[in-house]
Design a protein around this motif. Structure first.
Motif, PDB file in Angstrom:
ATOM      1  N   ALA A 154      43.858  88.508 -33.091  1.00 55.01           N
ATOM      2  CA  ALA A 154      44.061  87.076 -33.359  1.00 55.01           C
ATOM      3  C   ALA A 154      43.365  86.220 -32.305  1.00 55.01           C
ATOM      4  CB  ALA A 154      45.556  86.757 -33.410  1.00 55.01           C
ATOM      5  N   VAL A 155      43.463  86.622 -31.039  1.00 53.04           N
ATOM      6  CA  VAL A 155      42.779  85.880 -29.980  1.00 53.04           C
ATOM      7  C   VAL A 155      41.269  85.975 -30.179  1.00 53.04           C
ATOM      8  CG1 VAL A 155      42.328  85.806 -27.486  1.00 53.04           C
ATOM      9  CG2 VAL A 155      44.676  86.044 -28.329  1.00 53.04           C
ATOM     10  N   ARG A 156      40.779  87.166 -30.535  1.00 50.82           N
ATOM     11  CA  ARG A 156      39.348  87.344 -30.777  1.00 50.82           C
ATOM     12  C   ARG A 156      38.880  86.409 -31.893  1.00 50.82           C
ATOM     13  NH1 ARG A 156      39.034  92.432 -30.555  1.00 50.82           N
ATOM     14  NH2 ARG A 156      37.998  92.524 -28.560  1.00 50.82           N
ATOM     15  N   GLY A 157      39.707  86.214 -32.899  1.00 50.50           N
ATOM     16  CA  GLY A 157      39.368  85.306 -33.987  1.00 50.50           C
ATOM     17  C   GLY A 157      39.408  83.842 -33.585  1.00 50.50           C
ATOM     18  N   THR A 158      40.038  83.547 -32.479  1.00 51.37           N
ATOM     19  CA  THR A 158      40.170  82.181 -31.981  1.00 51.37           C
ATOM     20  C   THR A 158      38.995  81.777 -31.099  1.00 51.37           C
ATOM     21  OG1 THR A 158      42.567  82.358 -32.037  1.00 51.37           O
ATOM     22  CG2 THR A 158      41.662  80.663 -30.609  1.00 51.37           C
ATOM     23  N   VAL A 159      38.533  82.717 -30.293  1.00 50.26           N
ATOM     24  CA  VAL A 159      37.422  82.431 -29.394  1.00 50.26           C
ATOM     25  C   VAL A 159      36.106  82.764 -30.086  1.00 50.26           C
ATOM     26  CG1 VAL A 159      38.852  82.770 -27.331  1.00 50.26           C
ATOM     27  CG2 VAL A 159      37.544  84.701 -28.250  1.00 50.26           C
ATOM     28  N   ARG A 160      35.004  82.434 -29.428  1.00 55.76           N
ATOM     29  CA  ARG A 160      33.691  82.690 -30.006  1.00 55.76           C
ATOM     30  C   ARG A 160      33.275  84.142 -29.767  1.00 55.76           C
ATOM     31  NH1 ARG A 160      31.648  77.795 -26.531  1.00 55.76           N
ATOM     32  NH2 ARG A 160      32.677  79.220 -25.120  1.00 55.76           N
ATOM     33  N   GLU A 161      32.351  84.622 -30.561  1.00 56.54           N
ATOM     34  CA  GLU A 161      31.927  86.020 -30.496  1.00 56.54           C
ATOM     35  C   GLU A 161      31.460  86.425 -29.099  1.00 56.54           C
ATOM     36  OE1 GLU A 161      28.494  88.813 -32.482  1.00 56.54           O
ATOM     37  OE2 GLU A 161      29.251  87.116 -33.629  1.00 56.54           O
ATOM     38  N   TYR A 162      30.821  85.520 -28.380  1.00 55.81           N
ATOM     39  CA  TYR A 162      30.266  85.860 -27.066  1.00 55.81           C
ATOM     40  C   TYR A 162      31.233  85.585 -25.914  1.00 55.81           C
ATOM     41  CZ  TYR A 162      29.134  80.858 -27.217  1.00 55.81           C
ATOM     42  OH  TYR A 162      29.204  79.499 -27.351  1.00 55.81           O
ATOM     43  N   ASP A 163      32.405  85.034 -26.182  1.00 55.45           N
ATOM     44  CA  ASP A 163      33.397  84.853 -25.121  1.00 55.45           C
ATOM     45  C   ASP A 163      33.937  86.227 -24.723  1.00 55.45           C
ATOM     46  OD1 ASP A 163      33.119  82.076 -25.167  1.00 55.45           O
ATOM     47  OD2 ASP A 163      34.705  81.839 -26.659  1.00 55.45           O
ATOM     48  N   LEU A 164      34.201  86.402 -23.449  1.00 55.25           N
ATOM     49  CA  LEU A 164      34.643  87.700 -22.936  1.00 55.25           C
ATOM     50  C   LEU A 164      36.150  87.878 -23.105  1.00 55.25           C
ATOM     51  CD1 LEU A 164      32.640  87.674 -19.586  1.00 55.25           C
ATOM     52  CD2 LEU A 164      32.111  89.003 -21.637  1.00 55.25           C
ATOM     53  N   ILE A 165      36.549  89.049 -23.576  1.00 57.38           N
ATOM     54  CA  ILE A 165      37.964  89.428 -23.598  1.00 57.38           C
ATOM     55  C   ILE A 165      38.066  90.730 -22.822  1.00 57.38           C
ATOM     56  CG2 ILE A 165      39.957  90.064 -24.993  1.00 57.38           C
ATOM     57  CD1 ILE A 165      38.810  88.379 -27.257  1.00 57.38           C
ATOM     58  N   VAL A 166      38.927  90.722 -21.800  1.00 53.67           N
ATOM     59  CA  VAL A 166      39.054  91.845 -20.882  1.00 53.67           C
ATOM     60  C   VAL A 166      40.504  92.298 -20.853  1.00 53.67           C
ATOM     61  CG1 VAL A 166      38.795  92.569 -18.468  1.00 53.67           C
ATOM     62  CG2 VAL A 166      37.194  90.898 -19.454  1.00 53.67           C
ATOM     63  N   ARG A 167      40.708  93.603 -21.016  1.00 54.51           N
ATOM     64  CA  ARG A 167      42.065  94.133 -20.849  1.00 54.51           C
ATOM     65  C   ARG A 167      42.317  94.263 -19.356  1.00 54.51           C
ATOM     66  NH1 ARG A 167      45.176  98.956 -24.069  1.00 54.51           N
ATOM     67  NH2 ARG A 167      47.263  98.278 -23.428  1.00 54.51           N
TER      68      ARG A 167
END
Length: 151
Positions: free
Chosen positions: A67-80
């Motif tokens: 859901a967060v990935r769908g909220t931000v843009r494709e190139y925004d970084l998501i880090v565990r």
């Protein structure tokens, strides 16, 4: 260079993810562009694991990160960052806009009982490093949790 990906969520693993966030901060300082860090913590993961099992907990994590990935843009970084903690690096977007996007996602998931998370946002300040930015975003996350629990 191939970056290590967290198998469960598809987010960047902690070490390479932190390196990528550092690079983005250096770029933002060089260009003067804005950079926002979102510190996201999944609420109730331990309860889900204890009451429904770890498969349900894993599904909760995947659902929220998706859901967060769908909220931000494709190139925004998501880090565990930790077991149920994620960092999102968001360049060139206003604080109000990302705040509204994430709040809408959080409220939608909560309304559908598909997961609960709390997020804290911090905008990069001149000469600030990643450690300080993470600390401010983490503090903002705890403040958001306290504010929501009083409502």
């Amino acid at each position: 260079m191939t970056l290590a990906i967290d198998e469960l969520t598809g987010a960047l693993a902690r070490k390479p993810g932190l390196a990528e966030l550092h690079r983005e901060i250096v770029r933002a300082h060089r260009t003067g562009d804005s950079f926002i860090l979102a510190f996201t913590d999944i609420d109730g993961l331990k309860t889900t694991n204890d009451e429904l099992g770890h498969q349900a907990g894993d599904a909760l994590i995947r659902n929220i990160v998706g859901a967060v990935r769908g909220t931000v843009r494709e190139y925004d970084l998501i880090v565990r960052y930790g077991g149920d903690e994620f960092l999102c690096g968001i360049p060139d977007l206003g604080l109000a806009e990302i705040s509204e996007r994430l709040e809408n996602t959080r409220a939608s998931l909560a309304a559908d009982h598909n997961g609960f998370f709390t997020v804290g946002l911090a905008q990069l300040e001149p000469h600030e490093d990643l450690t300080s930015l993470i600390k401010r975003a983490d503090t903002a996350m705890y403040q958001a949790r306290r504010t929501r629990s009083r409502s």
